[in-house]
Design a protein around this motif. Structure first.
Motif, mmCIF file in Angstrom:
data_model
loop_
_atom_site.group_PDB
_atom_site.id
_atom_site.type_symbol
_atom_site.label_atom_id
_atom_site.label_comp_id
_atom_site.label_asym_id
_atom_site.label_seq_id
_atom_site.Cartn_x
_atom_site.Cartn_y
_atom_site.Cartn_z
ATOM 1 N N PRO B 284 0.846 -1.206 0.000
ATOM 2 C CA PRO B 284 0.000 0.000 0.000
ATOM 3 C C PRO B 284 0.879 1.254 0.000
ATOM 4 N N ASP B 285 0.462 2.276 -0.749
ATOM 5 C CA ASP B 285 1.263 3.511 -0.720
ATOM 6 C C ASP B 285 0.485 4.656 -0.075
ATOM 7 N N ARG B 286 -0.659 4.333 0.515
ATOM 8 C CA ARG B 286 -1.428 5.333 1.264
ATOM 9 C C ARG B 286 -1.759 4.764 2.639
ATOM 10 N N ARG B 287 -2.091 5.674 3.516
ATOM 11 C CA ARG B 287 -2.399 5.243 4.891
ATOM 12 C C ARG B 287 -3.730 4.514 4.955
ATOM 13 N N LEU B 288 -3.794 3.537 5.780
ATOM 14 C CA LEU B 288 -5.065 2.877 6.063
ATOM 15 C C LEU B 288 -5.733 3.662 7.195
ATOM 16 N N SER B 289 -7.049 3.664 7.161
ATOM 17 C CA SER B 289 -7.745 4.383 8.229
ATOM 18 C C SER B 289 -7.564 3.623 9.549
ATOM 19 N N ASP B 290 -7.760 4.353 10.637
ATOM 20 C CA ASP B 290 -7.601 3.708 11.951
ATOM 21 C C ASP B 290 -8.560 2.537 12.105
ATOM 22 N N ALA B 291 -9.776 2.717 11.539
ATOM 23 C CA ALA B 291 -10.788 1.647 11.652
ATOM 24 C C ALA B 291 -10.309 0.401 10.924
ATOM 25 N N GLU B 292 -9.697 0.610 9.762
ATOM 26 C CA GLU B 292 -9.215 -0.550 8.993
ATOM 27 C C GLU B 292 -8.068 -1.248 9.730
ATOM 28 N N VAL B 293 -7.174 -0.432 10.289
ATOM 29 C CA VAL B 293 -6.055 -1.020 11.047
ATOM 30 C C VAL B 293 -6.604 -1.820 12.230
ATOM 31 N N ALA B 294 -7.643 -1.263 12.872
ATOM 32 C CA ALA B 294 -8.238 -1.954 14.021
ATOM 33 C C ALA B 294 -8.847 -3.286 13.590
ATOM 34 N N ARG B 295 -9.488 -3.307 12.400
ATOM 35 C CA ARG B 295 -10.096 -4.556 11.916
ATOM 36 C C ARG B 295 -9.036 -5.605 11.597
ATOM 37 N N ILE B 296 -7.930 -5.120 11.054
ATOM 38 C CA ILE B 296 -6.843 -6.075 10.763
ATOM 39 C C ILE B 296 -6.277 -6.622 12.073
ATOM 40 N N GLY B 297 -6.177 -5.721 13.076
ATOM 41 C CA GLY B 297 -5.720 -6.161 14.394
ATOM 42 C C GLY B 297 -6.651 -7.188 15.001
ATOM 43 N N GLU B 298 -7.961 -6.918 14.861
ATOM 44 C CA GLU B 298 -8.962 -7.883 15.376
ATOM 45 C C GLU B 298 -8.828 -9.223 14.661
ATOM 46 N N TYR B 299 -8.637 -9.121 13.342
ATOM 47 C CA TYR B 299 -8.506 -10.353 12.544
ATOM 48 C C TYR B 299 -7.305 -11.168 13.026
ATOM 49 N N LEU B 300 -6.195 -10.487 13.295
ATOM 50 C CA LEU B 300 -5.013 -11.191 13.794
ATOM 51 C C LEU B 300 -5.301 -11.819 15.152
ATOM 52 N N ASP B 301 -6.026 -11.093 15.985
ATOM 53 C CA ASP B 301 -6.352 -11.629 17.314
ATOM 54 C C ASP B 301 -7.267 -12.847 17.225
ATOM 55 N N ARG B 302 -8.043 -12.929 16.116
ATOM 56 C CA ARG B 302 -8.917 -14.094 15.913
ATOM 57 C C ARG B 302 -8.168 -15.206 15.186
ATOM 58 N N SER B 303 -6.880 -15.350 15.457
ATOM 59 C CA SER B 303 -6.038 -16.365 14.806
ATOM 60 C C SER B 303 -5.977 -16.157 13.304
ATOM 61 N N GLY B 304 -5.959 -14.883 12.909
ATOM 62 C CA GLY B 304 -5.916 -14.572 11.481
ATOM 63 C C GLY B 304 -4.530 -14.803 10.894
ATOM 64 N N ARG B 305 -4.465 -14.755 9.581
ATOM 65 C CA ARG B 305 -3.204 -14.961 8.863
ATOM 66 C C ARG B 305 -2.992 -13.783 7.924
ATOM 67 N N VAL B 306 -1.908 -13.065 8.123
ATOM 68 C CA VAL B 306 -1.685 -11.839 7.343
ATOM 69 C C VAL B 306 -0.279 -11.832 6.754
ATOM 70 N N LEU B 307 -0.196 -11.404 5.495
ATOM 71 C CA LEU B 307 1.102 -11.159 4.869
ATOM 72 C C LEU B 307 1.158 -9.681 4.520
ATOM 73 N N LEU B 308 2.122 -9.000 5.077
ATOM 74 C CA LEU B 308 2.284 -7.572 4.785
ATOM 75 C C LEU B 308 3.559 -7.379 3.978
ATOM 76 N N LEU B 309 3.388 -6.816 2.776
ATOM 77 C CA LEU B 309 4.539 -6.482 1.934
ATOM 78 C C LEU B 309 4.599 -4.956 1.907
ATOM 79 N N THR B 310 5.582 -4.395 2.549
ATOM 80 C CA THR B 310 5.597 -2.934 2.692
ATOM 81 C C THR B 310 6.915 -2.340 2.209
ATOM 82 N N ASP B 311 6.811 -1.309 1.382
ATOM 83 C CA ASP B 311 8.001 -0.718 0.771
ATOM 84 C C ASP B 311 8.564 0.392 1.647
#
Lengths: 245, 531
Positions: B284-311
């Protein structure tokens, strides 16, 4: 059993006293040794086990060797008229066929034994080849399949030898049938559909490949043993039918 | 025989002539009967032989059929056990049910064809002793079986020859021939000094079993894993085919690896869908909203699986979340000793299931940022057992973390820049402690400091390890790492290393000495007989 041993001994002696057999033996060891030497040097760097190269080198020349040894088995008896004496002797046709077959088979096995030394000669001379690389298990597999194929091929040659009175005709028939057995199996393996399925059981080249990599399978053993038995049975019946003609 | 009038006897010899004629007739009849009897005997004995041989043939066919059907036993006597399947594969096959089709599409000149066929034969043999599992191998020659090749192309999206298609339960996976060999990729440093990239490939092992078993295991899973690619913040587009930003090539590779790939606009759905097996946030080359970051955090807390490729040089708003997971995203660019300094070749990997099969493989990143473990990650908030375990995945020792990205050419500045080793990718796992799984499903997170390394252009011109790295990462995220660890089998190439003298000695021994021994024996017999 005594009669079988007597015929076996007579056949063995005939083989070991025949100059033709010695010439064949020397030529076989020479050309198979050269083929093996060439195969090893040409495949250096390739993932080809020594046992596969050894088996391939022997199998390439085996039909010629078997043809020469077997062409005289019955043809010579018929030509010289001794077949009638043999048939009137107190032995059954089965004993005659078995004794002659075992005699020629023993000679062929003894001729093949020196070829087992080929890999060990290389191992002694090569600084990179060790006993572990040679893979003794795979060499054992190669030996087993060589014995099986030799037995089957010799049985084919026995039947061919019974069909004619002429040694040249017998030799041509045998050679043609042995190469047909080798190439036919290879062609089956290369094809698709039902022939490819049949190739799994019938292809002699496939059996050679599998066994010489160190895998022993029951199916090919059953195939070779039963086919040899069938061919020898055919030979017995053919010999028996002479009585009625 | 006819009697002419001249030969006719007088009245006194009439009875003798008639007698002779009768005898001759009788002899003729006898001879004809004997001939017919002889012919009959020959035919009968011939028929007898044919019948007996036919019956024996039937018996032989029955015996062979019984052996084929009921006695598939085989024994591997070789010391290498090259085509013997590992315990992992055998366990996996015992848990698999159904009919597995293994279709080989090999050109006749294909080098690995025989090796792969022998391996597939080992699978067929293994399946023959497992109830409920049937493995069928079909060989297709693309040069001869044009109709079948076209069918395969249309049905299984096969675009090139020399592949194995694994089909199970309506799902399939295509494995290319290059995937069967484990190559060691060596960079030619002399060529690199001249500004050229030259990579030598050296065959290191045969990993056919790993590829086929992983494919069967993946297909046997009840559902195809669904991987979501986040959109809406300038992320890489999985439908984009252009060379630089596009991700169509890697999306296709994931689909061929039996996964579904779908874009996800998080702002619309509220939360990461439950049907997703993993979420990829690709550059991503733009900021994610706080709400979106929170949802990703929740997803991780629910045993989620995330791959972040960040430049490098981008602020995505995910930095703080990453810190809570023990990952520090560097505000730097990791550069290496290449001519442009932009490419970073990584040959060193951490000890992790993702990188087990990558030893000796080079992965090329494009000016990545450093991604490293925060010390004492989450220790204050969580207990030791529940602490995220951070493992470096890709490390450079020769490269350094450059804090002056505008510098051209890049050089290491003592005091400002940070010398290697620097990590550019990490894997995080929570819920597994000391090898024991604490929860039902652990959380998994992989962070890579570059998103260019799997773009269409990078996969076309890259050194080969990039695609493997990415596929291994996603497979680990979707719980398909189990079979990745089957080691490749080292090829035991025939090595003689003989000098000329040794080769000549071998020639003499094999082609002259042994036959000569037989000849001498023959001559001895000949002389003995003459005496």
């Amino acid at each position: 059993m005594r009669q079988v041993i007597a015929i076996w001994r007579r056949e063995m002696t005939a083989c070991f006293l025949s100059p033709v057999a010695y010439v064949t033996l020397v030529a076989f060891l020479g050309v198979s040794g050269f083929t093996f030497w060439l195969a090893c040097f040409r495949n250096e760097g390739n993932p080809e086990p020594v046992s596969v190269l050894l088996c391939g080198s022997l199998m390439f020349w085996l039909p010629i060797m078997i043809t020469v040894v077997a062409m005289r088995l019955f043809v010579e008896e018929k030509r010289s008229g001794t077949i009638e004496t043999l048939l009137t002797a107190p032995v059954t046709e089965g004993q005659i066929v078995l004794g002659k077959y075992l005699g020629a088979f023993t000679f062929l096995l003894l001729a093949l034994v020196p070829a087992l030394a080929y890999p060990f000669v290389l191992e002694r001379l090569s600084p990179a080849l060790t006993l572990e690389n040679l893979d003794l298990g795979a060499l054992l597999g190669a030996s087993v399949v060589t014995v099986l194929v030799t037995g089957t091929f010799l049985a084919i040659a026995v039947v061919a030898s019974l069909t004619t009175r002429n040694q040249i005709v017998a030799a041509i028939c045998t050679f043609f049938m042995l190469w047909l057995a080798l190439l036919g199996g290879w062609l089956l393996g290369e094809s698709h559909g039902v022939p490819a399925v049949l190739a799994d059981g019938l292809s002699i080249t496939r059996h050679i490949d599998v066994f010489s990599r160190g895998t022993l399978e029951i199916r090919p053993i059953v195939f070779h043993v039963t086919l040899t038995g069938l061919l020898l049975f055919t030979a017995v019946r053919m010999l028996e039918s002479r009585r009625w003609k | 025989m006819e009697i002419t009038p001249e030969q006719k006897p007088g009245p006194e010899g009439r009875s003798d002539a008639a007698g002779n004629s009768l005898r001759a007739d009788h002899d003729r009849r006898q001879a004809r009967r004997a001939l017919w009897r002889q012919r009959g005997r020959r035919t009968t004995s011939g028929l007898n032989v044919v019948l007996a041989v036919a019956l024996a043939t039937v018996l032989v066919v029955m015996l062979n059929y019984a052996a084929y059907r009921y006695f598939p036993q085989r024994w591997d006597l070789s010391s290498r056990h090259f085509f013997a399947l590992s315990d992992k594969t055998m366990n996996m096959l015992h848990e698999t049910r159904g009919e597995v089709h293994l279709i080989t599409l090999f050109e006749s000149k294909m080098v690995l064809g025989d090796e792969i066929r022998r391996l597939l034969d080992a699978y067929v043999y293994a399946a023959s002793s497992i109830n409920g599992l049937d493995i069928i191998v079909e060989s297709v020659d693309p040069d001869r079986d044009l109709v079948r090749t076209r069918e395969l192309t249309e049905t299984y999206d096969v675009t090139e020859p020399n592949v194995v298609v694994v089909v199970l339960g309506g799902r399939h996976k295509v494995i290319a021939d290059k995937d069967f060999v484990d190559y060691e990729r060596l960079i030619d440093s002399s060529a690199m000094a001249q500004g050229q990239l030259r990579v030598e490939q050296k065959k290191r092992g045969f990993q056919g079993e790993q590829m086929i078993s992983s494919a069967i295991q993946g297909l046997a899973q009840s559902q195809r894993p669904l991987v979501y690619f986040l959109t809406g913040h300038g992320e890489r587009d999985i439908e984009e085919f252009s060379k630089s930003p596009g991700y169509a090539a890697i999306a296709r590779a994931l689909r061929r690896d039996n996964m579904d790939v779908r874009p996800l606009l998080l702002a619309e759905g509220g939360r990461v869908p439950e049907d997703g097996s993993a979420l990829v946030i690709a550059g991503p080359d733009r900021r994610l909203s706080d709400a979106e970051v929170a949802r990703i955090g929740e997803y991780l807390d629910r045993s989620g699986r995330v791959l972040l490729l960040t430049d490098p040089g981008t602020a995505t708003g995910l930095e703080r979340l990453m810190e809570t997971w023990g990952v520090k995203l560097g505000r730097d660019v990791v550069v290496g000793l290449t001519l442009t300094g932009r490419e970073l070749f990584v040959r060193e990997y951490g000890d992790h299931p993702i990188t087990k099969s990558l030893s000796g493989v080079v992965t090329m990143f494009y000016a990545p940022r450093s991604v490293e473990a925060l010390e004492e990650a989450g220790a204050t908030e969580r207990g030791a057992a529940d602490r995220p375990r951070v493992t470096p995945l890709a490390i450079t020792r020769e490269g350094w973390a450059e804090f002056s990205p505008g510098q051209n050419p890049a050089r290491f500045d003592e005091g400002t820049d940070r010398a290697g080793p620097v990590s550019v990718a990490v894997a995080v796992e929570r819920g597994v402690a000391g090898g024991l799984q604490m929860g039902l499903r652990p959380t998994r997170l992989v962070v890579v400091g570059d998103s260019d390394f799997v773009s269409n252009g990078a996969l076309q011109g890259g050194v080969g390890g990039n695609s493997d790295f990415m596929l291994n990462v996603v497979n680990w995220l979707v719980d398909r790492e189990e079979l990745m660890a089957i080691p490749a089998k080292a090829p035991m190439d025939l090595r003689l290393d003989m000098d000329e003298r040794q080769a000549r000695a071998a020639f003499v021994l094999l082609t002259v000495a042994l036959p000569l021994t037989a000849a001498v024996f023959g001559l001895m017999v000949w002389f003995a007989r003459r005496r």
